[in-house]
Design an enzyme around this catalytic site. Structure first.
Site, PDB file in Angstrom:
ATOM      1  N   GLU A  67      53.122  45.334  34.324  1.00  0.00           N
ATOM      2  CA  GLU A  67      52.335  44.661  35.369  1.00  0.00           C
ATOM      3  C   GLU A  67      53.176  44.571  36.641  1.00  0.00           C
ATOM      4  OE1 GLU A  67      49.192  43.400  36.051  1.00  0.00           O
ATOM      5  OE2 GLU A  67      50.237  43.017  37.931  1.00  0.00           O
TER       6      GLU A  67
ATOM      7  N   SER B  18      33.514  35.216  39.289  1.00  0.00           N
ATOM      8  CA  SER B  18      32.563  34.115  39.071  1.00  0.00           C
ATOM      9  C   SER B  18      32.786  33.412  37.739  1.00  0.00           C
ATOM     10  CB  SER B  18      31.119  34.629  39.111  1.00  0.00           C
ATOM     11  OG  SER B  18      30.874  35.343  40.289  1.00  0.00           O
TER      12      SER B  18
ATOM     13  N   ILE C 190      31.753  34.124  34.756  1.00  0.00           N
ATOM     14  CA  ILE C 190      30.565  34.024  33.907  1.00  0.00           C
ATOM     15  C   ILE C 190      30.701  34.990  32.728  1.00  0.00           C
ATOM     16  CG2 ILE C 190      28.034  34.179  33.832  1.00  0.00           C
ATOM     17  CD1 ILE C 190      29.176  32.186  35.980  1.00  0.00           C
TER      18      ILE C 190
ATOM     19  N   HIS D 113      28.552  36.992  30.942  1.00  0.00           N
ATOM     20  CA  HIS D 113      27.168  37.437  31.128  1.00  0.00           C
ATOM     21  C   HIS D 113      26.508  37.782  29.793  1.00  0.00           C
ATOM     22  CE1 HIS D 113      27.276  37.624  35.485  1.00  0.00           C
ATOM     23  NE2 HIS D 113      28.443  38.233  35.430  1.00  0.00           N
TER      24      HIS D 113
ATOM     25  N   VAL E  98      54.221  50.770  38.266  1.00  0.00           N
ATOM     26  CA  VAL E  98      54.200  52.189  37.877  1.00  0.00           C
ATOM     27  C   VAL E  98      54.085  53.029  39.144  1.00  0.00           C
ATOM     28  CG1 VAL E  98      52.901  53.976  36.646  1.00  0.00           C
ATOM     29  CG2 VAL E  98      53.208  51.702  35.611  1.00  0.00           C
TER      30      VAL E  98
ATOM     31  N   LYS F 166      24.775  41.213  41.791  1.00  0.00           N
ATOM     32  CA  LYS F 166      24.036  40.116  41.162  1.00  0.00           C
ATOM     33  C   LYS F 166      23.680  39.013  42.144  1.00  0.00           C
ATOM     34  CE  LYS F 166      26.170  41.018  36.672  1.00  0.00           C
ATOM     35  NZ  LYS F 166      27.298  41.882  37.069  1.00  0.00           N
TER      36      LYS F 166
ATOM     37  N   ILE G 135      36.403  49.078  36.083  1.00  0.00           N
ATOM     38  CA  ILE G 135      35.843  47.988  35.263  1.00  0.00           C
ATOM     39  C   ILE G 135      35.391  46.870  36.208  1.00  0.00           C
ATOM     40  CG2 ILE G 135      36.199  46.443  33.309  1.00  0.00           C
ATOM     41  CD1 ILE G 135      36.391  49.399  32.515  1.00  0.00           C
TER      42      ILE G 135
ATOM     43  N   CYS H 220      50.923  16.568  44.145  1.00  0.00           N
ATOM     44  CA  CYS H 220      51.842  16.965  43.067  1.00  0.00           C
ATOM     45  C   CYS H 220      52.665  18.210  43.401  1.00  0.00           C
ATOM     46  CB  CYS H 220      51.086  17.177  41.756  1.00  0.00           C
ATOM     47  SG  CYS H 220      49.965  18.592  41.773  1.00  0.00           S
TER      48      CYS H 220
HETATM   49  C1  LIG Z   1      33.951  38.759  43.078  1.00  0.00           C
HETATM   50  C2  LIG Z   1      33.937  39.130  41.616  1.00  0.00           C
HETATM   51  C3  LIG Z   1      33.085  38.479  40.720  1.00  0.00           C
HETATM   52  C4  LIG Z   1      33.062  38.831  39.377  1.00  0.00           C
HETATM   53  N1  LIG Z   1      32.344  38.083  38.494  1.00  0.00           N
HETATM   54  C5  LIG Z   1      32.375  38.398  37.172  1.00  0.00           C
HETATM   55  C6  LIG Z   1      31.711  37.581  36.224  1.00  0.00           C
HETATM   56  O1  LIG Z   1      31.189  36.510  36.540  1.00  0.00           O
HETATM   57  N2  LIG Z   1      31.683  37.987  34.933  1.00  0.00           N
HETATM   58  C7  LIG Z   1      32.266  39.137  34.527  1.00  0.00           C
HETATM   59  O2  LIG Z   1      32.154  39.475  33.359  1.00  0.00           O
HETATM   60  N3  LIG Z   1      32.962  39.903  35.397  1.00  0.00           N
HETATM   61  C8  LIG Z   1      33.047  39.543  36.697  1.00  0.00           C
HETATM   62  N4  LIG Z   1      33.762  40.285  37.586  1.00  0.00           N
HETATM   63  C9  LIG Z   1      34.462  41.469  37.110  1.00  0.00           C
HETATM   64  C10 LIG Z   1      35.778  41.116  36.435  1.00  0.00           C
HETATM   65  O3  LIG Z   1      36.491  40.153  37.177  1.00  0.00           O
HETATM   66  C11 LIG Z   1      36.588  42.397  36.322  1.00  0.00           C
HETATM   67  O4  LIG Z   1      35.789  43.380  35.711  1.00  0.00           O
HETATM   68  C12 LIG Z   1      37.835  42.221  35.495  1.00  0.00           C
HETATM   69  O5  LIG Z   1      38.596  41.123  35.939  1.00  0.00           O
HETATM   70  C13 LIG Z   1      38.646  43.504  35.597  1.00  0.00           C
HETATM   71  O6  LIG Z   1      39.827  43.336  34.883  1.00  0.00           O
HETATM   72  P1  LIG Z   1      40.961  44.434  34.999  1.00  0.00           P
HETATM   73  O7  LIG Z   1      42.009  44.023  34.046  1.00  0.00           O
HETATM   74  O8  LIG Z   1      40.355  45.791  34.867  1.00  0.00           O
HETATM   75  O9  LIG Z   1      41.455  44.354  36.517  1.00  0.00           O
HETATM   76  P2  LIG Z   1      42.509  43.378  37.203  1.00  0.00           P
HETATM   77  O10 LIG Z   1      42.350  41.991  36.790  1.00  0.00           O
HETATM   78  O11 LIG Z   1      42.441  43.658  38.660  1.00  0.00           O
HETATM   79  O12 LIG Z   1      43.890  43.868  36.622  1.00  0.00           O
HETATM   80  C14 LIG Z   1      44.494  45.081  36.973  1.00  0.00           C
HETATM   81  C15 LIG Z   1      45.980  44.846  36.952  1.00  0.00           C
HETATM   82  O13 LIG Z   1      46.670  46.073  37.141  1.00  0.00           O
HETATM   83  C16 LIG Z   1      47.837  45.797  37.886  1.00  0.00           C
HETATM   84  N5  LIG Z   1      48.307  47.043  38.484  1.00  0.00           N
HETATM   85  C17 LIG Z   1      47.662  47.801  39.397  1.00  0.00           C
HETATM   86  N6  LIG Z   1      48.419  48.855  39.744  1.00  0.00           N
HETATM   87  C18 LIG Z   1      49.562  48.773  39.020  1.00  0.00           C
HETATM   88  C19 LIG Z   1      50.744  49.568  38.955  1.00  0.00           C
HETATM   89  N7  LIG Z   1      50.909  50.654  39.725  1.00  0.00           N
HETATM   90  N8  LIG Z   1      51.728  49.200  38.106  1.00  0.00           N
HETATM   91  C20 LIG Z   1      51.589  48.078  37.329  1.00  0.00           C
HETATM   92  N9  LIG Z   1      50.497  47.276  37.385  1.00  0.00           N
HETATM   93  C21 LIG Z   1      49.495  47.626  38.208  1.00  0.00           C
HETATM   94  C22 LIG Z   1      47.352  44.787  38.906  1.00  0.00           C
HETATM   95  O14 LIG Z   1      48.418  44.064  39.491  1.00  0.00           O
HETATM   96  C23 LIG Z   1      46.430  43.923  38.080  1.00  0.00           C
HETATM   97  O15 LIG Z   1      47.081  42.804  37.530  1.00  0.00           O
HETATM   98  C24 LIG Z   1      33.852  39.914  38.925  1.00  0.00           C
HETATM   99  C25 LIG Z   1      34.732  40.546  39.819  1.00  0.00           C
HETATM  100  C26 LIG Z   1      34.810  40.124  41.132  1.00  0.00           C
HETATM  101  C27 LIG Z   1      35.848  40.724  42.032  1.00  0.00           C
END
Ligand SMILES: Cc1cc2nc3c(=O)[nH]c(=O)nc-3n(C[C@H](O)[C@H](O)[C@H](O)COP(=O)(O)OP(=O)(O)OC[C@H]3O[C@@H](n4cnc5c(N)ncnc54)[C@H](O)[C@@H]3O)c2cc1C
Length: 472
Positions: free
Chosen positions: A31, A45, A47, A49, A172, A249, A333, A439
């Site tokens: 990470e 959000s 949620i 879903h 990475v 949504k 995703i 705090c």
């Molecule tokens: C506004 C908003 C509302 C949403 N609401 C919902 C909801 O209500 N319900 C729901 O189911 N989903 C929701 N989603 C979608 C959901 O938040 C995402 O699908 C989910 O968090 C994606 O997870 P992830 O691990 O793929 O991405 P991330 O959480 O972005 O994680 C990716 C990680 O990769 C790391 N990374 C990137 N590049 C590198 C690199 N080169 N080297 C090492 N690490 C790296 C980043 O630092 C990060 O920590 C929402 C998203 C948004 C933005």
């Protein structure tokens, strides 16, 4: 050499490590930030879903419905704040009636249980704060609300407890194909692994392009929010959606798992995928949009605004497939990725097994996780804890009633909190009405003491976010 190296510890990377850590597999979780869940997984959000939104037959539909089904038990097992509060998609016109009926049919085909349309009288009894214009709704009783950062942290912690190597602040920067493995170059040295899993969120296309020919694009799309104080948290019981549009949504009004009220998001495509700033213009848009749902929100009780960036892609579905031998994209995703994450983790494990990875269960696998939340304990349990450790008798965060004992626990937990916001995400200190005004300095002091560093070295959040230029 590792069997599996996962790039990114958002909820998807954490859930994948969690699913794989049951087996005799050597895993590295890489990470770039100084804590887990600092991307989209902390700013959404929140949620869980139900699964009526994604098109029938897509991976997104299948993994959404399965993830929603898994969430309740998983959260109970891992001590993650979660509530099955149900959701309503509101209709304000005959045209929107047709939309909710279509969503209902789609949901039933996707396997969403107990979906039904509620008529106006019942709807307004269920949610008295709704505006008069809301005339019908699609009701999904099994959708929920969760603490998204604790969900991520919990799964990552269990993976780490079961042998996963977590490397924070490690970015990475290159990928090299060897005969039967990959050499992963980072800004902190090289790692060799048989499989590489691309869970890099908004950076997943960049990671893909380091390993294979370009194939998809990520289109970062920012969403902003209001968070309101707990005195607004009981305004509604269920998550209130408006009808979805081409932009997503739409603006929702929902209680949070911690008891606040959340209003948002908008959806604006942006160039810089790391830009989580909020703007007066878009926040005003959100307020206007939410007025349609209810005019009962008192924004004077707003305690915070934040924004998250969606990893939207040029594909309609999640991108989960091998791009090269040993390189699995889990990319694009977007929402409902938080919901789908535990199901995505299991699906990734299935794909690796089909590809030849031996998944023999571990003999000693420990997926318990216990978190002390002092304010939720009965009085006799509180007294017992204070007798054992007087730090539980010192309240540090008055808004959220968080004790010094809980803060010290967070700093010495499986994935230790090293920043003020890291403490906040783990035990809620600073999450209340004053947002750490009271705090915050005490948390800095405790962090410095427990980590054995100067107060001036303590960060608020990401690398570089220093707070003090001299001792308090
Ligand atoms: C506004 C908003 C509302 C949403 N609401 C919902 C909801 O209500 N319900 C729901 O189911 N989903 C929701 N989603 C979608 C959901 O938040 C995402 O699908 C989910 O968090 C994606 O997870 P992830 O691990 O793929 O991405 P991330 O959480 O972005 O994680 C990716 C990680 O990769 C790391 N990374 C990137 N590049 C590198 C690199 N080169 N080297 C090492 N690490 C790296 C980043 O630092 C990060 O920590 C929402 C998203 C948004 C933005």
């Amino acid at each position: 050499m590792f069997d599996v190296l996962i790039i990114g510890c958002g909820v998807v990377g954490a859930a994948t490590a969690y699913a794989l850590s049951k087996y005799q597999v050597k895993i590295a979780l890489i990470e770039k930030e100084n804590d887990v869940a600092l991307g989209a997984s902390r700013a959404n959000s929140a949620i869980i879903h139900a699964g009526f939104d994604p098109e029938e037959g897509t991976l997104m539909a299948k993994l959404n419905v399965k993830g929603c089904r898994m969430a309740k038990d998983l959260c109970r097992k891992l001590s993650v704040p979660y509530r099955e509060n149900g959701s309503l998609v509101l209709s304000f016109s005959p045209e929107e009636d047709r939309t909710i009926e279509k969503l209902c049919q789609r949901g039933l085909k996707n396997g969403v249980p107990d979906l039904r349309i509620v008529e106006k009288e019942e709807l307004h009894q269920m949610e008295p704060a709704l505006s008069e214009g809301a005339c019908r709704a699609l009701y999904a009783p099994h959708s929920g609300i969760v603490s998204p950062w604790d969900y991520t942290l919990a799964m990552a912690e269990v993976a780490v407890k079961n042998g996963t190597e977590l490397h924070l602040s490690t970015k990475v920067i290159g990928l090299e194909k060897l005969s039967d493995s990959w050499m992963v170059h980072t800004d902190r040295g090289d790692f060799e692994s048989r499989y590489v899993l691309n869970c890099a969120g908004v950076h997943s296309a960049e990671m893909h392009n380091l390993a294979a020919e370009p194939d998809f694009r990520i289109i970062p799309c920012r969403g902003q929010y209001y968070v309101l104080d707990k005195c607004e948290g009981a305004l509604c019981t269920r998550t209130l959606f408006q009808c979805p549009s081409a932009l997503g949504k739409g603006v929702l009004v929902s209680p949070t798992a911690d008891g606040n009220l959340i209003v948002g998001p908008d959806a604006v495509n942006i160039e810089d995928s790391e830009d989580t700033s909020t703007t007066a213009e878009q926040l005003a848009f959100i307020r206007r949009a939410a007025e349609k749902t209810t005019d009962k929100i008192n924004y004077r009780n707003s305690i915070r605004n934040f924004a998250g960036v969606r990893a939207n892609s040029d594909r309609k579905d999640f991108i989960i497939s091998f791009a090269e031998k040993g390189f699995l994209d889990i990319a694009g995703i977007k929402s409902p990725g938080l919901t789908a994450a535990p199901a995505i983790g299991e699906y990734a494990a299935e794909l690796l097994e089909k590809d030849g990875l031996n998944l023999t269960p571990k003999e000693h696998y420990d997926d318990r996780r216990k978190v002390v939340r002092f304010k939720e304990l009965p009085p006799e349990e509180k007294n017992r804890l204070i007798r054992e450790n007087p730090l539980y008798g010192r309240i540090i965060c008055r808004c959220e009633t968080v004790t010094e004992g809980e803060i010290v626990d967070a700093i010495h937990s499986v994935i230790p909190a090293t920043t003020v916001d890291g403490v906040k995400r783990r035990c809620s200190a600073g999450m209340g009405r004053c947002q750490g005004g009271f705090c915050g300095p005490r948390v800095v002091d405790i962090l410095a003491r427990e980590l054995g560093v100067e107060q001036t070295q303590i960060l608020k959040d990401k690398d570089g976010s220093y707070m003090l230029d001299s001792k308090l």
